[in-house]
Design an enzyme around this catalytic site. Structure first.
Site, PDB file in Angstrom:
ATOM      1  N   LYS A   1     -30.185 -19.611 -59.612  1.00 15.82           N
ATOM      2  CA  LYS A   1     -31.398 -19.261 -58.888  1.00 15.82           C
ATOM      3  C   LYS A   1     -32.199 -18.296 -59.761  1.00 15.82           C
ATOM      4  O   LYS A   1     -31.598 -17.433 -60.433  1.00 15.82           O
ATOM      5  CB  LYS A   1     -30.999 -18.605 -57.560  1.00 15.82           C
ATOM      6  CG  LYS A   1     -32.133 -18.253 -56.629  1.00 15.82           C
ATOM      7  CD  LYS A   1     -31.584 -17.625 -55.342  1.00 15.82           C
ATOM      8  CE  LYS A   1     -32.663 -17.330 -54.324  1.00 15.82           C
ATOM      9  NZ  LYS A   1     -32.124 -16.759 -53.066  1.00 15.82           N
TER      10      LYS A   1
ATOM     11  N   SER B   1     -33.777 -19.136 -48.904  1.00 17.88           N
ATOM     12  CA  SER B   1     -34.627 -19.084 -50.068  1.00 17.88           C
ATOM     13  C   SER B   1     -34.038 -19.771 -51.310  1.00 17.88           C
ATOM     14  O   SER B   1     -34.771 -20.027 -52.252  1.00 17.88           O
ATOM     15  CB  SER B   1     -34.926 -17.627 -50.417  1.00 17.88           C
ATOM     16  OG  SER B   1     -33.748 -16.954 -50.800  1.00 17.88           O
TER      17      SER B   1
ATOM     18  N   SER C   1     -29.821 -17.367 -46.921  1.00 16.09           N
ATOM     19  CA  SER C   1     -30.473 -18.074 -48.028  1.00 16.09           C
ATOM     20  C   SER C   1     -29.560 -18.932 -48.894  1.00 16.09           C
ATOM     21  O   SER C   1     -30.046 -19.674 -49.751  1.00 16.09           O
ATOM     22  CB  SER C   1     -31.209 -17.078 -48.925  1.00 16.09           C
ATOM     23  OG  SER C   1     -32.393 -16.650 -48.306  1.00 16.09           O
TER      24      SER C   1
END
Lengths: 486, 95
Positions: free
Chosen positions: A76, A151, A175
Site C-alpha cells: 500500500k 482504504s 481498511s
C-alpha cells in the site's frame, strides 16, 4: 502463475519450475495488461523488481534462499519505501521520494521478497471506497462498476485480480478487512502493537495497524510472521515474541466456542450477507464448534467515538505537512502563514480536510471534554464489551461489512459512507485482532466473514480461517477479469 | 452542539487551511452532520470511566538519553522544496 498462492509459488521456485525473474516478468505483464482499467497501482517499480528478482535467483542458486526469497508482493502506498515515490494517495506527497524504509519494508527486503509496486488507496487512508485517492478510484475486479472498498482498496484489488499474490495494507477502522471482504480475499488486522508502525504514514496513531492481504489464511500467516515483532523505533510496538504462525495451523476446531454478537445481525444487514455468514457458521459447527449468541452493547457508539478520536489524532498527525520540509508547496507564498494555508488547501483533498477540520474543532478550547474525553471514555466501554464476551467464547464471528461492494459513486454523503464501517471500527478502538475471509457471493460480488479474537490471538484466528479454507472453496473463486488477454 | 460558519472558519484557521467563504459554507453542513452523530455519545453513561488512550493501556517506554541517530541532514533535505546551506527556506518572517 498468477493463480497461485504464495505457498504454491514458493514451492514452485524451490522446485525450479520457474525463476523469480520469470514470475516477476509474468506478473508485470499482467499488471500492464489489466491495471489500466483497475487502477490498483500508483507506482510500478518494474526495474527494481526485476533486479531484486535476479538477486533472489542468484541467492537460490547459491543455496542461500530463505522461505520468502523471490516472492512478489505489493505495498500500500502508505509504507515509506526508500528511493520510491510514497504518496499516501495524496497530492500533498505526489513529489515525495521517501529517504528511508518503514520497518516492515526493511523486514520484507531482508526476507528477499520482490516488491512490484505501491498500491492505490484513499488519501491518507481516510475512506471506505478508495474513491478519495488523488490518483483516481480503483475498480473492483469482480465488477468494474463496484468499489473495491477502502482504504487499502488497491492492495485488495491487485490481489483479487491476480496481479500479485499478496500485499500489505493498513487498518485504522476496517481498511484491510472491508476491502478484503469486497474483493474476495483474506485480510488480517493484527493486535494493536503487533506490527511496527515506524515508517507507516500516520493517520490515527492509537488505531493504525499494518497487516497482510492474500488469497489464503496460510499465506497471511506466513507474511505476518515476516512483518510482526517489537521495534525500538515504534514505542507502541509490543515487546513479545513472534510465534511461527504457520506451525500453529492445523489444530482441530473441536470444542471451539463461537459467539455471534447480536448487534452484528441487526437492521441494515443485507440478507445475502447474513445468509452467507450464517452458512459459514454452520460449516464451523460441522467442524466441531459450538455457537451461542452474545452481546456487545456499545456497538452503536463505536462509529461516533471513532469519528471523534480518529480525526482528532489525524488533525495532529497531519500538521506536519507544512510545505517546508517535504511534500507539496504552493507557488509564490506572500508570507509564512500564506505558505502554510495555501499549501494545505491545495495539497489535501476534501475528505482529508473534513477530518482535519472536525479534529481541530473537537480538540479546541471549550469542546475537548464534550467530544474527545467523552469519546475516550466510551472507547473503554467498547473495549470492555469485547473483554466480557471473550470470558464466554473463544472468538466472535459476523459480517465484515453490512453489504457487498457498493457501486462507484453511490455514497456521496460522508456520514452514510462512515456507517459502512459499523462491524469493523470497534475492533480498532479495542485494539483486538480481526480477519476477513471469503464466505460467499452475492451475484458477482464477494461476501466476507469476519472473525475476531482476544489480544494476540492471531495464531488461533489464522488457524480458524485456515480450517474453513480447507473445508470450502470460496477463497479459490476468482473474478473473470481479462483472462482472455493476460 | 450546532456548528456555525464562524466555527468552521476558526477551525480552518487553527488548522492552517485556506478556506473560501463558499467552501466554508459547504463544510458547515457536512461537519454539522458529523458532529450531530458525535453528539450521540452524550447519551452514554460514562461516570467514573477513565478515558482510554491506548488499547493495551501501555505507558511510554523510556530509554537512556543518548545520541543514537547519525547526521543525515543532506539525505533528508533532498526532498525539501527549498534549502540553502543546510537550512530550510521559507518566506521572510521578520522584516
Amino acid at each position: 502463475m498468477h493463480d497461485k498462492t504464495l505457498t504454491e509459488l514458493a514451492a514452485a521456485l524451490t522446485a525450479g519450475e520457474f525463476s523469480s525473474r520469470e514470475l516477476t516478468q509474468s506478473l508485470l505483464g499482467r499488471i500492464d495488461a489489466l491495471d489500466g482499467e483497475l487502477n490498483s497501482f500508483i507506482t510500478i517499480t518494474a526495474e527494481q523488481a526485476l533486479a531484486d528478482a535476479d538477486r533472489a535467483d542468484q541467492a537460490r542458486a547459491k543455496g542461500e534462499a530463505g522461505p520468502l526469497t523471490g516472492l512478489p508482493l505489493a505495498l500500500k502506498d502508505i509504507f515509506c519505501t526508500e528511493g520510491v515515490k510514497t504518496t499516501c494517495g495524496s497530492r500533498m506527497l505526489d513529489n515525495f521520494i521517501s529517504p528511508y524504509d518503514a520497518t516492515v519494508v526493511e523486514k520484507l527486503k531482508h526476507a528477499g521478497t520482490v516488491c512490484l509496486g505501491k498500491t492505490n488507496m484513499d488519501e491518507f487512508a481516510m475512506g471506505s471506497s478508495n474513491e478519495n485517492s488523488f490518483y483516481g478510484p480503483v475498480k473492483n475486479p469482480w465488477d468494474l462498476t463496484a468499489v473495491p472498498g477502502g482504504s487499502s482498496g488497491g492492495s485488495a484489488a491487485a490481489v483479487a485480480a491476480g496481479l500479485v499474490p499478496a500485499a500489505l495494507g493498513t487498518d485504522t477502522g476496517g481498511s484491510i478487512r472491508q476491502p478484503a471482504s469486497f474483493c474476495g480475499i483474506t485480510g488480517l488486522k493484527p493486535t494493536y502493537g503487533r506490527v511496527s508502525r515506524y515508517g507507516i504514514i500516520a493517520y490515527a496513531s492509537s488505531l493504525d495497524q499494518a497487516g497482510p492481504m492474500a488469497r489464503t489464511a496460510e499465506d497471511c500467516a506466513w507474511l505476518l510472521g515476516a512483518i510482526a515483532g517489537h521495534d525500538l523505533r515504534d514505542s507502541t510496538s509490543v515487546a513479545r515474541g513472534v510465534p511461527d504462525y504457520r506451525e500453529e495451523l492445523g489444530a482441530s476446531l473441536s470444542g471451539l466456542k463461537i459467539g455471534l454478537p447480536k448487534e452484528y445481525f441487526g437492521d441494515g444487514l443485507d440478507p445475502n450477507v447474513e445468509a452467507a455468514v450464517r452458512e459459514a457458521v454452520r460449516v464451523y459447527e460441522s467442524l466441531g464448534a459450538t455457537v451461542r449468541e452474545v452481546s456487545l452493547p456499545h456497538t452503536h457508539h463505536a462509529i461516533p467515538a471513532y469519528y471523534v478520536i480518529a480525526p482528532a489524532e489525524a488533525s495532529s498527525n497531519l500538521s506536519r505537512y507544512d510545505g517546508v520540509r517535504f511534500g507539496h508547496r504552493c507557488d509564490n507564498p506572500k508570507d509564512l502563514i500564506d505558505l502554510y494555508e495555501r499549501t494545505r488547501a491545495e495539497g489535501f483533498g476534501e475528505e482529508v480536510k473534513r477530518r482535519i477540520l472536525i479534529g481541530t474543532h473537537t480538540l479546541s478550547e471549550g469542546f475537548f471534554d464534550a467530544y474527545y474525553k467523552k469519546a475516550q471514555q466510551v472507547r473503554r466501554l467498547i473495549r470492555q464489551d469485547f473483554l466480557d464476551a471473550f470470558e464466554d467464547v473463544d472468538v466472535l464471528m459476523g459480517p465484515a461489512s453490512p453489504t457487498p461492494a457498493f457501486d462507484l459513486g453511490a455514497k456521496k454523503d460522508p456520514v452514510s459512507m462512515y456507517l459502512q464501517d459499523i462491524y469493523t471500527i470497534a475492533i480498532n478502538l479495542a485494539g483486538i485482532p480481526g480477519i476477513s475471509i471469503p464466505a460467499g457471493l452475492a451475484g458477482s460480488r464477494p461476501i466476507g466473514l469476519q472473525i475476531l479474537g482476544p489480544y494476540f490471538a492471531e495464531p488461533q484466528l489464522l488457524n480458524i480461517a485456515h480450517q474453513f479454507q480447507q473445508a470450502t472453496d470460496w477463497h479459490r473463486q476468482r473474478p473473470a477479469l481479462g483472462e482472455e488477454n493476460a | 452542539m450546532s456548528l456555525e460558519h464562524a466555527d468552521v472558519q476558526r477551525a480552518a484557521h487553527l488548522a492552517r487551511i485556506a478556506l473560501g467563504d463558499d467552501e466554508a459554507s459547504h463544510y458547515v453542513d457536512d461537519l454539522g452532520r458529523i458532529l450531530a452523530m458525535a453528539d450521540q455519545l452524550q447519551a452514554v453513561d460514562t461516570k467514573g470511566v477513565a478515558p482510554l488512550a491506548h488499547p493495551l493501556d501501555s505507558t511510554q517506554r523510556l530509554r537512556a538519553d543518548e545520541v543514537t541517530e547519525t547526521d543525515q541532514r543532506d539525505h533528508f533535505q533532498r526532498c525539501a522544496p527549498a534549502v540553502a546551506d543546510g537550512l530550510y527556506l521559507v518566506p521572510r518572517v521578520v522584516e
